[in-house]
Scaffold this active site. Structure first.
Site, PDB file in Angstrom:
ATOM      1  N   LYS A   1      -4.596   3.426  -9.167  1.00  0.00           N
ATOM      2  CA  LYS A   1      -4.007   3.321  -8.056  1.00  0.00           C
ATOM      3  C   LYS A   1      -3.819   4.691  -7.038  1.00  0.00           C
ATOM      4  CE  LYS A   1       0.232   0.153  -7.613  1.00  0.00           C
ATOM      5  NZ  LYS A   1       1.008  -0.619  -8.566  1.00  0.00           N
TER       6      LYS A   1
ATOM      7  N   GLU B   1      -2.282  -5.726 -13.907  1.00  0.00           N
ATOM      8  CA  GLU B   1      -1.529  -4.392 -14.069  1.00  0.00           C
ATOM      9  C   GLU B   1      -0.733  -4.143 -15.209  1.00  0.00           C
ATOM     10  OE1 GLU B   1       0.272  -1.599 -11.021  1.00  0.00           O
ATOM     11  OE2 GLU B   1       0.927  -3.674 -10.786  1.00  0.00           O
TER      12      GLU B   1
ATOM     13  N   CYS C   1      -2.469  -3.916  -7.158  1.00  0.00           N
ATOM     14  CA  CYS C   1      -1.494  -4.461  -6.840  1.00  0.00           C
ATOM     15  C   CYS C   1      -0.846  -3.893  -5.569  1.00  0.00           C
ATOM     16  CB  CYS C   1       0.225  -4.132  -7.999  1.00  0.00           C
ATOM     17  SG  CYS C   1       1.480  -4.445  -8.165  1.00  0.00           S
TER      18      CYS C   1
END
Length: 527
Positions: free
Chosen positions: A345, A269, A379
């Site tokens: 995300k 990321e 993440c």
């Protein structure tokens, strides 16, 4: 009264593959066979048929006598391995009728539709079309033919019989179910019930899953479905310009592809945040928006690398400016032809909101590749079980998790949750994080990372449920082979089978994703 010429019944049946010129006649026959198609079902249109002919022309058949179209059969190839009862829907298995998920390297011929002119039934048209399907299955050395059969008369018996009980009685001839009886006569066997298969009030949305096994099937090497994955543990350090950044990235991709034969390469990321070290010190929000200006060059670099090495490149993540002015933390997945899809995300950490003003996306992408169906969670997203559960329900076999954590606590949150997602969904989860530091870049001062690939915890897999793990905080690349077949063996015969043991009678899963998508290998375009 029949609209067919009576003499046509005595003429030989011709089975052939259609052409574009046949589309008007096919559509007319479809409307004739299904005059009251349930509005919830996607009926064939010209765009669907053109897609079928483009993707798999040899899998489409017409039956005609003396030039009169009497029947049509449509099919595609999918990869189901040793688990043909993998839960799916009609729209999911056919990609809403477009067949974009047709997999030439698959093992199963899937019967998407078959219909015969109402006035030509009981003339052997359907049997001739099934003969053609079986011949195709043999010639392509496919493992099986699979098809879902709607239970046309179930509504009459639903008050007293469950779908399973109804199927048993219909199979034994105690209940009249014409489509099921025809399939059984063609040598198919009932493999089970698919709930929510296709909206149909007559069957209460259920379908019988029917299978014909190719008796002469010869196992192929690719049945093992081994996939080589490379996870880059990338060190953040100051670079002088974009070319220096590109040189470092290129080194890892070329090493993974040329030296180790990796088919998937995962970067961490916020990989591109390293580019902020090329600029004068900026405030965090100004800096992240300046970084978004690099998007075209970032895409061009990753596209070239994926194309040059002929692999799938999960390019970590990069901030992308949206039309409404928001910034999304986006992972771009590049395929071997250089095109890509983007996965935003969804869940944004407090620091991302505070320091950079990042906004969360609202879509999840599932990508069908020749070797495995993959998805990406960035993440923090992997710390929310529902995200991975949704992807697993869509058939994802490998979940890639690029992450960026500053300390061991953050790393443990991501890695422990990734391991949990692997166990509860019986999938592989590959992770890669950044290490090193960028002293002059706000919110990127220090990092802690340890690339790893997690597995279900069972006999088919490595001890401790960890396929491979790098040394922490050392720039390196973790490379490992994943056997997709092991996933299905564990789902069928594992010590525990969490995917099938879910209490759906107690818990329901709902989502409000705005653009949930299954993207076929042949449909990818640059977004």
């Amino acid at each position: 009264m029949s609209s067919l010429d009576p003499s046509i019944t005595s003429r030989p049946v011709l089975i052939r593959n259609p052409t574009v010129d046949d589309i008007p006649a096919i559509l007319a026959l479809h409307r004739r066979c299904f005059p009251e198609v349930d509005k919830a079902r996607v009926a064939w249109g010209e765009k669907h048929l053109r897609s079928h002919l483009n993707l798999f022309p040899e899998g489409q058949f017409l039956a005609e006598r003396d030039g009169t179209l009497l029947g049509v059969a449509s099919s595609l190839i999918v990869s189901l391995g040793r688990d043909p009862l993998r839960k799916h829907t009609y729209d999911g298995i056919t990609d809403t009728g477009f067949f974009y998920n047709h997999d030439p390297q698959g093992d199963t011929l899937y019967g998407a539709d078959i219909y015969v002119d109402p006035d030509a039934r009981k003339l052997g048209i359907g049997a001739a079309l099934y003969d053609a399907r079986r011949a195709l299955c043999r010639s392509l050395n496919l493992r099986r033919i699979l098809a879902g059969v709607s239970l046309q008369n179930y509504d009459d018996h639903a008050p007293r019989l469950t779908p399973d009980a109804y199927i048993r009685q219909a199979r034994d001839g105690k209940i009249v179910e014409p489509l099921l009886a025809f399939q059984l006569k063609q040598g198919f066997v009932v493999r089970g019930i698919m709930p929510d298969y296709l909206p149909d009030h007559r069957s209460h949305d259920h379908a019988a899953m029917m299978e014909w096994i190719h008796p002469g099937y010869q196992s192929r090497e690719e049945d093992g479905k081994r996939v080589r994955v490379a996870c880059v543990q990338y060190q953040m350090r100051k670079v002088g310009d974009f070319d220096e950044f590109a040189k470092q990235v290129r080194y890892f991709v070329e090493t993974a592809g040329e030296d180790y034969g990796a088919e998937f390469v995962l970067f961490p990321e916020f990989l591109s945040v390293q580019l902020l070290s090329t600029l004068e010190p900026l405030g965090s929000r100004e800096g992240i928006r300046r970084l978004a200006d690099y998007t075209p060059r970032f895409i061009a670099l990753m596209s070239d690398l994926a194309r040059e090495q002929g692999l799938y490149l999960i390019a970590g993540s990069h901030p992308v400016l949206q039309p409404d002015g928001r910034l999304e933390n986006t992972s771009m997945i590049f395929k071997p032809d250089g095109t890509h899809v983007s996965q935003p995300k969804l869940h944004i950490t407090p620091s991302e909101k505070t320091w950079w003003g990042i906004s969360g996306g609202d879509s999840l992408i599932v990508l069908q590749t020749p070797k495995a169906k993959i998805g990406v969670l960035i993440c923090y997203d992997v710390e929310f079980p529902e995200t991975a559960r949704y992807l697993a329900d869509q058939g994802v076999e490998i979940l890639f998790v690029p992450y960026c954590t500053d300390n061991r606590q953050g790393y443990l949150r991501v890695s422990l949750c990734a391991a949990a997602r692997a166990i509860e969904n019986q999938i592989y989860v590959a992770t890669a994080g950044v290490i090193g530091n960028l002293p002059d870049v706000p919110a990127m001062d220090i990092h802690y990372g340890r690339a790893a690939v997690f597995t279900p915890s069972d006999f088919e897999f490595a001890r401790d449920g960890i396929q491979a793990e790098a040394d922490p905080n050392v720039e390196t690349m973790l490379i490992t082979d994943l056997d997709i077949s092991n996933l299905y063996r564990s789902r069928l015969q594992g010590s525990v089978t969490p995917l099938t043991d879910r209490r759906r009678d107690l818990f329901e899963f709902h989502h409000k994703l705005s653009n949930e998508t299954i993207v076929a290998n042949s449909q990818l375009g640059q977004l």
